[in-house]
Write a protein that holds these residues in place. Structure first.
Motif, PDB file in Angstrom:
ATOM      1  N   SER A 163     -23.803  -9.645  -3.036  1.00  0.00           N
ATOM      2  CA  SER A 163     -24.089 -10.467  -4.212  1.00  0.00           C
ATOM      3  C   SER A 163     -24.083 -11.943  -3.841  1.00  0.00           C
ATOM      4  CB  SER A 163     -23.044 -10.203  -5.300  1.00  0.00           C
ATOM      5  OG  SER A 163     -21.756 -10.545  -4.826  1.00  0.00           O
ATOM      6  N   PRO A 164     -24.664 -12.804  -4.688  1.00  0.00           N
ATOM      7  CA  PRO A 164     -24.642 -14.244  -4.403  1.00  0.00           C
ATOM      8  C   PRO A 164     -23.226 -14.789  -4.362  1.00  0.00           C
ATOM      9  CG  PRO A 164     -26.238 -13.719  -6.125  1.00  0.00           C
ATOM     10  CD  PRO A 164     -25.433 -12.486  -5.902  1.00  0.00           C
ATOM     11  N   PRO A 165     -22.996 -15.867  -3.610  1.00  0.00           N
ATOM     12  CA  PRO A 165     -21.658 -16.492  -3.590  1.00  0.00           C
ATOM     13  C   PRO A 165     -21.256 -16.956  -4.985  1.00  0.00           C
ATOM     14  CG  PRO A 165     -23.021 -17.307  -1.791  1.00  0.00           C
ATOM     15  CD  PRO A 165     -23.927 -16.517  -2.686  1.00  0.00           C
ATOM     16  N   ILE A 166     -19.981 -16.870  -5.281  1.00  0.00           N
ATOM     17  CA  ILE A 166     -19.461 -17.247  -6.589  1.00  0.00           C
ATOM     18  C   ILE A 166     -19.183 -18.743  -6.634  1.00  0.00           C
ATOM     19  CG2 ILE A 166     -17.493 -16.971  -8.149  1.00  0.00           C
ATOM     20  CD1 ILE A 166     -19.367 -14.613  -8.131  1.00  0.00           C
ATOM     21  N   THR A 167     -19.543 -19.361  -7.755  1.00  0.00           N
ATOM     22  CA  THR A 167     -19.141 -20.736  -8.029  1.00  0.00           C
ATOM     23  C   THR A 167     -18.234 -20.732  -9.250  1.00  0.00           C
ATOM     24  OG1 THR A 167     -20.954 -21.246  -9.538  1.00  0.00           O
ATOM     25  CG2 THR A 167     -21.390 -21.508  -7.182  1.00  0.00           C
ATOM     26  N   SER A 168     -17.642 -21.840  -9.555  1.00  0.00           N
ATOM     27  CA  SER A 168     -16.710 -21.905 -10.681  1.00  0.00           C
ATOM     28  C   SER A 168     -17.408 -21.664 -12.019  1.00  0.00           C
ATOM     29  CB  SER A 168     -16.013 -23.267 -10.711  1.00  0.00           C
ATOM     30  OG  SER A 168     -16.957 -24.313 -10.822  1.00  0.00           O
ATOM     31  N   GLU A 169     -18.744 -21.763 -12.056  1.00  0.00           N
ATOM     32  CA  GLU A 169     -19.463 -21.562 -13.307  1.00  0.00           C
ATOM     33  C   GLU A 169     -19.927 -20.127 -13.483  1.00  0.00           C
ATOM     34  OE1 GLU A 169     -20.434 -23.980 -11.139  1.00  0.00           O
ATOM     35  OE2 GLU A 169     -19.390 -25.630 -12.147  1.00  0.00           O
ATOM     36  N   ARG A 170     -19.651 -19.260 -12.516  1.00  0.00           N
ATOM     37  CA  ARG A 170     -20.176 -17.904 -12.580  1.00  0.00           C
ATOM     38  C   ARG A 170     -19.040 -16.882 -12.618  1.00  0.00           C
ATOM     39  NH1 ARG A 170     -25.022 -18.110  -8.058  1.00  0.00           N
ATOM     40  NH2 ARG A 170     -26.359 -19.586  -9.149  1.00  0.00           N
ATOM     41  N   LEU A 171     -19.251 -15.835 -13.389  1.00  0.00           N
ATOM     42  CA  LEU A 171     -18.264 -14.775 -13.451  1.00  0.00           C
ATOM     43  C   LEU A 171     -18.524 -13.686 -12.420  1.00  0.00           C
ATOM     44  CD1 LEU A 171     -17.560 -14.269 -17.249  1.00  0.00           C
ATOM     45  CD2 LEU A 171     -16.081 -15.256 -15.521  1.00  0.00           C
ATOM     46  N   GLY A 172     -19.716 -13.639 -11.865  1.00  0.00           N
ATOM     47  CA  GLY A 172     -20.000 -12.717 -10.783  1.00  0.00           C
ATOM     48  C   GLY A 172     -20.309 -11.299 -11.216  1.00  0.00           C
ATOM     49  N   VAL A 173     -19.977 -10.346 -10.332  1.00  0.00           N
ATOM     50  CA  VAL A 173     -20.333  -8.944 -10.520  1.00  0.00           C
ATOM     51  C   VAL A 173     -19.443  -8.312 -11.584  1.00  0.00           C
ATOM     52  CG1 VAL A 173     -20.437  -6.687  -9.396  1.00  0.00           C
ATOM     53  CG2 VAL A 173     -21.182  -8.743  -8.166  1.00  0.00           C
ATOM     54  N   ARG A 174     -20.064  -7.626 -12.530  1.00  0.00           N
ATOM     55  CA  ARG A 174     -19.311  -6.951 -13.591  1.00  0.00           C
ATOM     56  C   ARG A 174     -19.197  -5.446 -13.335  1.00  0.00           C
ATOM     57  NH1 ARG A 174     -18.325  -9.331 -18.432  1.00  0.00           N
ATOM     58  NH2 ARG A 174     -18.173 -11.589 -18.238  1.00  0.00           N
ATOM     59  N   SER A 175     -20.223  -4.824 -12.771  1.00  0.00           N
ATOM     60  CA  SER A 175     -20.201  -3.395 -12.464  1.00  0.00           C
ATOM     61  C   SER A 175     -21.268  -3.128 -11.407  1.00  0.00           C
ATOM     62  CB  SER A 175     -20.448  -2.551 -13.722  1.00  0.00           C
ATOM     63  OG  SER A 175     -21.685  -2.882 -14.322  1.00  0.00           O
ATOM     64  N   PHE A 176     -21.132  -1.978 -10.713  1.00  0.00           N
ATOM     65  CA  PHE A 176     -22.100  -1.661  -9.669  1.00  0.00           C
ATOM     66  C   PHE A 176     -22.131  -0.163  -9.412  1.00  0.00           C
ATOM     67  CE2 PHE A 176     -18.060  -2.459  -7.588  1.00  0.00           C
ATOM     68  CZ  PHE A 176     -17.976  -1.493  -6.602  1.00  0.00           C
ATOM     69  N   SER A 177     -23.211   0.296  -8.792  1.00  0.00           N
ATOM     70  CA  SER A 177     -23.337   1.695  -8.400  1.00  0.00           C
ATOM     71  C   SER A 177     -24.196   1.766  -7.147  1.00  0.00           C
ATOM     72  CB  SER A 177     -23.944   2.539  -9.525  1.00  0.00           C
ATOM     73  OG  SER A 177     -25.304   2.209  -9.724  1.00  0.00           O
ATOM     74  N   ILE A 178     -24.179   2.926  -6.494  1.00  0.00           N
ATOM     75  CA  ILE A 178     -24.966   3.153  -5.282  1.00  0.00           C
ATOM     76  C   ILE A 178     -26.037   4.187  -5.599  1.00  0.00           C
ATOM     77  CG2 ILE A 178     -24.895   3.891  -2.864  1.00  0.00           C
ATOM     78  CD1 ILE A 178     -21.944   3.098  -2.821  1.00  0.00           C
ATOM     79  N   SER A 179     -27.255   3.964  -5.129  1.00  0.00           N
ATOM     80  CA  SER A 179     -28.350   4.897  -5.390  1.00  0.00           C
ATOM     81  C   SER A 179     -28.088   6.236  -4.699  1.00  0.00           C
ATOM     82  CB  SER A 179     -29.681   4.312  -4.912  1.00  0.00           C
ATOM     83  OG  SER A 179     -29.662   4.099  -3.509  1.00  0.00           O
ATOM     84  N   SER A 180     -28.709   7.297  -5.213  1.00  0.00           N
ATOM     85  CA  SER A 180     -28.458   8.644  -4.697  1.00  0.00           C
ATOM     86  C   SER A 180     -28.928   8.816  -3.262  1.00  0.00           C
ATOM     87  CB  SER A 180     -29.143   9.680  -5.594  1.00  0.00           C
ATOM     88  OG  SER A 180     -30.542   9.437  -5.676  1.00  0.00           O
TER      89      SER A 180
END
Length: 254
Positions: A163-180
């Motif tokens: 994912s992109p680098p986090i800055t103080s203005e971003r909350l970032g990744v909320r959830s994720f999954s892997i393709s089959s």
């Protein structure tokens, strides 16, 4: 066979009935981690009350030592790889960053998968058992918590940020999954720190992230998603703010 446990003891019994066999030699942990059966039904992994992880043949026999936690540290979560070859688990306490560990299910040298000072949150094992994808919790100013996404071979190597680098203005990744097919990771990423999430896919071994949803109306967000083969179903107020509808996108659209 059926595997069941009492407060401190672990048993296995033929599914058609018969005598039960006790699998553990030391009392089970009361941390809430239930024993797990490997996908090939050959072994059972459990945590003892001393914070030691063991693996035992499902039909009984001596337990194999896998890992022992340092004093005051507990096993937070553990999972067996789909090919039944390794056990991956998070280890942590209230003061130090949570680490991600992988060990062969039949015993061997454990390896730490995350790179210090990563503080691991959630993790998933790819369906082909080759890689582990995990979120890293990032704290800003002691109070602002974000999450970045990393991928690493299940037997250890340098993690790759997805994912992109986090800055103080971003909350970032909320959830994720892997393709089959284990080739891609799909994740919801909050870029505005106001629950305005968009949906992205990225190669599991690293590369450029591409957006899966079409442009959202002002105030719109992707609320949730589910991967099905090469398709992604997601719920979003994409066309009308606060009106959530179901949309379809494809992992191979680019």
């Amino acid at each position: 066979r059926v595997v069941y446990h009492t407060y401190t003891a672990l048993y296995s019994v033929p599914i058609t009935g018969g005598s039960s066999t006790q699998l553990n030699q030391t009392p089970l942990s009361d941390s809430g981690d239930p024993p797990q059966i490997s996908p090939d039904s050959s072994r059972v992994v459990h945590v003892a009350d001393s914070g030691v992880v063991y693996s035992t043949s499902i039909s009984g026999g001596p337990s194999t030592f896998l890992y022992a936690t340092p004093g005051g540290v507990v096993i937070l979560d553990f999972r067996i790889s789909p090919d039944s070859s390794r056990v991956v688990f998070t280890v942590g306490d209230s003061f130090d960053p949570t680490v991600l560990v992988s060990v062969p299910i039949d015993g061997g040298a454990p390896v730490q998968l995350n790179a210090p000072p990563d503080d691991v949150g959630n993790f998933l094992i790819s369906p082909d058992s080759a890689r582990v994808v995990y979120s890293n919790r990032v704290v800003h100013g002691g109070v602002f918590v974000s999450e970045e996404l990393f991928s690493v071979p299940i037997d250890g190597a340098t993690p790759i940020q997805l994912s992109p680098p986090i800055t103080s203005e971003r909350l970032g990744v909320r959830s994720f999954s892997i393709s089959s097919d284990s080739r891609r990771v799909v994740y919801r990423f909050d870029r505005a720190a106001f629950a305005r999430c968009a949906l992205f896919r990225v190669p599991i071994s690293g590369g450029h992230s591409r957006k899966l949803n079409t442009p959202l109306v002002p105030g719109g967000t992707v609320l949730s998603f589910d991967t099905q083969g090469n398709r992604v179903l997601y719920l979003a107020d994409q066309d009308t703010d606060s009106v959530f509808e179901l949309y379809l996108s494809y992992l191979t659209r680019f």
